[in-house]
Design a protein around this motif. Sequence first.
Motif, PDB file in Angstrom:
ATOM      1  N   ILE A   1      -0.478  32.497  30.414  1.00 43.42           N
ATOM      2  CA  ILE A   1      -0.210  32.631  31.846  1.00 43.42           C
ATOM      3  C   ILE A   1       0.068  34.075  32.124  1.00 43.42           C
ATOM      4  N   LEU A   2       0.856  34.735  31.194  1.00 45.44           N
ATOM      5  CA  LEU A   2       1.196  36.279  31.135  1.00 45.44           C
ATOM      6  C   LEU A   2      -0.096  37.005  31.302  1.00 45.44           C
ATOM      7  N   ASN A   3      -0.862  36.515  30.683  1.00 47.20           N
ATOM      8  CA  ASN A   3      -2.279  37.548  30.266  1.00 47.20           C
ATOM      9  C   ASN A   3      -3.019  37.397  31.820  1.00 47.20           C
ATOM     10  N   SER A   4      -3.052  36.362  32.478  1.00 52.09           N
ATOM     11  CA  SER A   4      -3.557  36.067  33.694  1.00 52.09           C
ATOM     12  C   SER A   4      -2.833  36.832  34.642  1.00 52.09           C
ATOM     13  N   ILE A   5      -1.384  36.840  34.853  1.00 57.99           N
ATOM     14  CA  ILE A   5      -0.738  37.692  35.521  1.00 57.99           C
ATOM     15  C   ILE A   5      -1.043  39.140  35.239  1.00 57.99           C
ATOM     16  N   ARG A   6      -0.979  39.713  34.077  1.00 61.56           N
ATOM     17  CA  ARG A   6      -1.185  41.154  33.810  1.00 61.56           C
ATOM     18  C   ARG A   6      -2.621  41.474  34.331  1.00 61.56           C
ATOM     19  N   SER A   7      -3.414  40.464  34.324  1.00 64.68           N
ATOM     20  CA  SER A   7      -5.076  40.987  34.657  1.00 64.68           C
ATOM     21  C   SER A   7      -5.186  41.010  36.237  1.00 64.68           C
ATOM     22  N   TYR A   8      -4.322  40.349  37.142  1.00 65.58           N
ATOM     23  CA  TYR A   8      -3.924  40.620  38.301  1.00 65.58           C
ATOM     24  C   TYR A   8      -3.236  41.911  38.683  1.00 65.58           C
ATOM     25  N   TRP A   9      -2.288  42.215  38.055  1.00 65.83           N
ATOM     26  CA  TRP A   9      -1.662  43.441  38.372  1.00 65.83           C
ATOM     27  C   TRP A   9      -2.251  44.687  37.728  1.00 65.83           C
ATOM     28  N   MET A  10      -2.987  44.667  36.724  1.00 71.20           N
ATOM     29  CA  MET A  10      -3.896  45.605  36.360  1.00 71.20           C
ATOM     30  C   MET A  10      -4.809  46.299  37.537  1.00 71.20           C
ATOM     31  N   LYS A  11      -5.297  45.386  38.334  1.00 70.22           N
ATOM     32  CA  LYS A  11      -6.189  46.001  39.393  1.00 70.22           C
ATOM     33  C   LYS A  11      -5.260  46.131  40.643  1.00 70.22           C
ATOM     34  N   GLU A  12      -3.868  45.665  40.830  1.00 70.26           N
ATOM     35  CA  GLU A  12      -3.196  46.171  41.739  1.00 70.26           C
ATOM     36  C   GLU A  12      -2.562  47.575  41.484  1.00 70.26           C
ATOM     37  N   PHE A  13      -2.265  47.796  40.233  1.00 70.33           N
ATOM     38  CA  PHE A  13      -1.401  48.826  39.908  1.00 70.33           C
ATOM     39  C   PHE A  13      -2.112  50.276  39.806  1.00 70.33           C
ATOM     40  N   LEU A  14      -3.723  49.703  39.640  1.00 68.93           N
ATOM     41  CA  LEU A  14      -4.420  50.990  39.449  1.00 68.93           C
ATOM     42  C   LEU A  14      -5.568  51.446  40.554  1.00 68.93           C
ATOM     43  N   GLU A  15      -5.912  52.496  40.742  1.00 70.54           N
ATOM     44  CA  GLU A  15      -6.943  52.934  41.777  1.00 70.54           C
ATOM     45  C   GLU A  15      -8.346  52.734  41.061  1.00 70.54           C
ATOM     46  N   GLU A  16      -9.469  52.617  41.693  1.00 68.60           N
ATOM     47  CA  GLU A  16     -10.832  52.520  41.069  1.00 68.60           C
ATOM     48  C   GLU A  16     -11.152  53.420  39.964  1.00 68.60           C
ATOM     49  N   SER A  17     -10.663  54.804  40.375  1.00 67.60           N
ATOM     50  CA  SER A  17     -10.938  55.980  39.658  1.00 67.60           C
ATOM     51  C   SER A  17      -9.920  56.043  38.304  1.00 67.60           C
ATOM     52  N   GLU A  18      -8.981  55.026  38.243  1.00 62.93           N
ATOM     53  CA  GLU A  18      -8.187  55.020  37.205  1.00 62.93           C
ATOM     54  C   GLU A  18      -8.394  53.719  36.032  1.00 62.93           C
ATOM     55  N   TYR A  19      -9.630  53.092  36.556  1.00 60.42           N
ATOM     56  CA  TYR A  19      -9.737  51.938  35.515  1.00 60.42           C
ATOM     57  C   TYR A  19      -9.944  52.224  34.426  1.00 60.42           C
TER      58      TYR A  19
ATOM     59  N   ILE B   1     -13.670  44.923  35.078  1.00 52.30           N
ATOM     60  CA  ILE B   1     -12.761  45.342  36.122  1.00 52.30           C
ATOM     61  C   ILE B   1     -13.446  45.758  37.374  1.00 52.30           C
ATOM     62  N   LYS B   2     -14.614  46.408  37.140  1.00 53.03           N
ATOM     63  CA  LYS B   2     -15.495  47.152  38.028  1.00 53.03           C
ATOM     64  C   LYS B   2     -16.000  46.181  38.963  1.00 53.03           C
ATOM     65  N   ILE B   3     -16.620  44.835  38.475  1.00 53.82           N
ATOM     66  CA  ILE B   3     -17.440  44.072  39.194  1.00 53.82           C
ATOM     67  C   ILE B   3     -16.613  42.941  39.666  1.00 53.82           C
ATOM     68  N   ILE B   4     -15.396  42.831  39.478  1.00 55.35           N
ATOM     69  CA  ILE B   4     -14.554  41.561  39.625  1.00 55.35           C
ATOM     70  C   ILE B   4     -13.631  41.876  40.749  1.00 55.35           C
ATOM     71  N   PRO B   5     -13.518  41.322  42.123  1.00 57.34           N
ATOM     72  CA  PRO B   5     -12.376  41.598  42.925  1.00 57.34           C
ATOM     73  C   PRO B   5     -11.307  41.254  42.693  1.00 57.34           C
ATOM     74  N   GLN B   6     -10.106  41.937  43.032  1.00 60.16           N
ATOM     75  CA  GLN B   6      -8.677  41.683  42.709  1.00 60.16           C
ATOM     76  C   GLN B   6      -8.450  40.403  43.159  1.00 60.16           C
TER      77      GLN B   6
ATOM     78  N   TYR C   1     -27.238  44.139  29.580  1.00 58.93           N
ATOM     79  CA  TYR C   1     -27.640  45.282  28.862  1.00 58.93           C
ATOM     80  C   TYR C   1     -27.810  46.422  29.362  1.00 58.93           C
ATOM     81  N   GLU C   2     -28.242  46.567  30.653  1.00 60.82           N
ATOM     82  CA  GLU C   2     -28.290  47.725  31.463  1.00 60.82           C
ATOM     83  C   GLU C   2     -27.157  48.335  32.347  1.00 60.82           C
ATOM     84  N   ILE C   3     -25.960  47.751  32.139  1.00 58.99           N
ATOM     85  CA  ILE C   3     -24.716  48.071  32.597  1.00 58.99           C
ATOM     86  C   ILE C   3     -24.562  49.319  32.100  1.00 58.99           C
ATOM     87  N   LYS C   4     -24.067  50.313  32.988  1.00 58.95           N
ATOM     88  CA  LYS C   4     -23.677  51.709  32.194  1.00 58.95           C
ATOM     89  C   LYS C   4     -22.322  52.045  32.579  1.00 58.95           C
ATOM     90  N   ILE C   5     -21.668  52.392  31.463  1.00 60.71           N
ATOM     91  CA  ILE C   5     -20.222  52.724  31.602  1.00 60.71           C
ATOM     92  C   ILE C   5     -19.913  54.338  31.448  1.00 60.71           C
TER      93      ILE C   5
END
Length: 397
Positions: free
Chosen positions: A120-138, A329-334, A393-397
Motif C-alpha cells: 500500500i505504501l509503495n503505491s502511495i509513494r509511486s503517486y507522490w513521486m510523480k506529484e512532487f517532481l517536475e518532468e525535468s527532475e524525474y 515514470i516518463k510514459i505513465i500519467p500521474q 529495446y528501442e527506449i532511449k534514456i
Amino acid sequence: MYNKDLHLKNFNLMIINSGLSRFGFSSFDLIIIWVILYLTKMPILSGLGDGILSMPLFFSFVVGAYIDYSNKKKIIAIISGIIRSISITSIFIGLFLNNILIILISIYVSAFLIGFTSDILNSIRSYWMKEFLEESEYKKGVSISNSIYSLAEGIGYITSGIFIDFGSYIAFLSIFIVFTISIIPVIFIKDHVEKKKNSEIRNSILEGIRFIFDNKIIVQIMILAFFINFIFGTAGIIFVALVQLFYKLSAIYVSIIFSALVFGIVFGSSIGSKVKGKIGVIFIISFVMISISMISIYLIKNIFIAMAPSAIIGIIIGILNVALGTATIKIIPQNLMARVQGAFSTFSVAIISFSGLVGGLLIQELGIMNSFILLSLLLILIVPMIILFKDFYEIKI
C-alpha cells in the motif's frame, strides 16, 4: 500550481519514510529467513516465510486502483504504518511460549501483514513521486530515491545480523521501533487532496487495465520483470543458505555478503542517472555481466572473496533500477501511477512469493553451488527476450 519548495520538502519527507521502511523491511526479511532456517533446518519453510512477504502483491492492482482515486492517501499511509508496527507484536507471543509451531505461524502472519501494508505504501509513494517532481527532475529524483532506498536496505542487512546475534527478542523489537519511527515523516507530508467521484472509483480498475494492454511497452516490461524477479527472488534464500548451511557461519556473515550486494546497488543507483543509450543494449550487457558474476561465486567458494562479484551484481542492478524507473515514470500519467505500479506488483513482483519456495526446493535437490549455476543460465536466457521486445529495446534514456 507547482510550489517547488513545498514539493521538495514533501519529496524529502517521502524519501525519509521510504528509507526507514526499507531498512525495517529488509532487516525483517533477513531475520525471518535466518530464524526459520535455524529453528527448522528446512530451506523450503524458510523460503515460504520470505515468499509470504511478497504474497500480498497479488492484490496490488486492486490496491493501486483504490489508491489512485482515493483522496485520503496520507491517512491510509499512516494507518498502514501503524498496522505494520502492531503486526510485529504477534511474534513475541510465539517467542514467549517458546513453541516452534506458534513461532512459525506468528512469523508468517506478521510477514503477510507487513507485505500487504508495505505494498500500500509503495503505491502511495509511486503517486507522490510523480506529484512532487517536475518532468525535468524525474531521472535525478529516481536516482536519488533508489540510492537512499538501496542504502537503507544495505544498512538493514548489516544490522539484521547484529540484531540476530543479540537474540530474537532484540531483533524483532528493533524492527518494531524502526517501523514506528517511519510513520513520523508521513504525518508532516502535505499532499494535494483531490476529491474523486464514485463513478471514477468504480471504473478505476478497468481504466488501468485498458491503459496497460494498449501500451505495448508496459506489457513487455511487465513480462521481463516477471522472469527477472523470479530469478532474483530465488537467489535470496540461496545466499542465506550459502552462509548458514554451506559455510556454517553466524548471521553477521549473511549481513556482510548482502551488504556487498546492496551497497553495490547504492553505487549503481547513484551513477545510474549518467548512463545513456538504448535501454535494450544496457539490459543485455548487464545480464551477461550478472550471469558471469553469479558463476564466479560458485567457482570462488570463499565468502570474503565472493563479496566482489556480489558487489558487481549490485552495481549493475542499481543502474538497471534507475534506467527502468526513468523509462516507466516518463510514459505513465500521474493519475495511473498507482494502478500501473499495482499491476507490476501483481503480475511481475508477486512471483517472488513462489520463488522463495522454489529456491528452497532447488537447494534441497541440487545443492547450493549448483543452484548458482542454474540461476546464471536462466539469466542468460532472458537476453533473447529483450531482443524480441523491440519497443522496449528501442527506449532511449
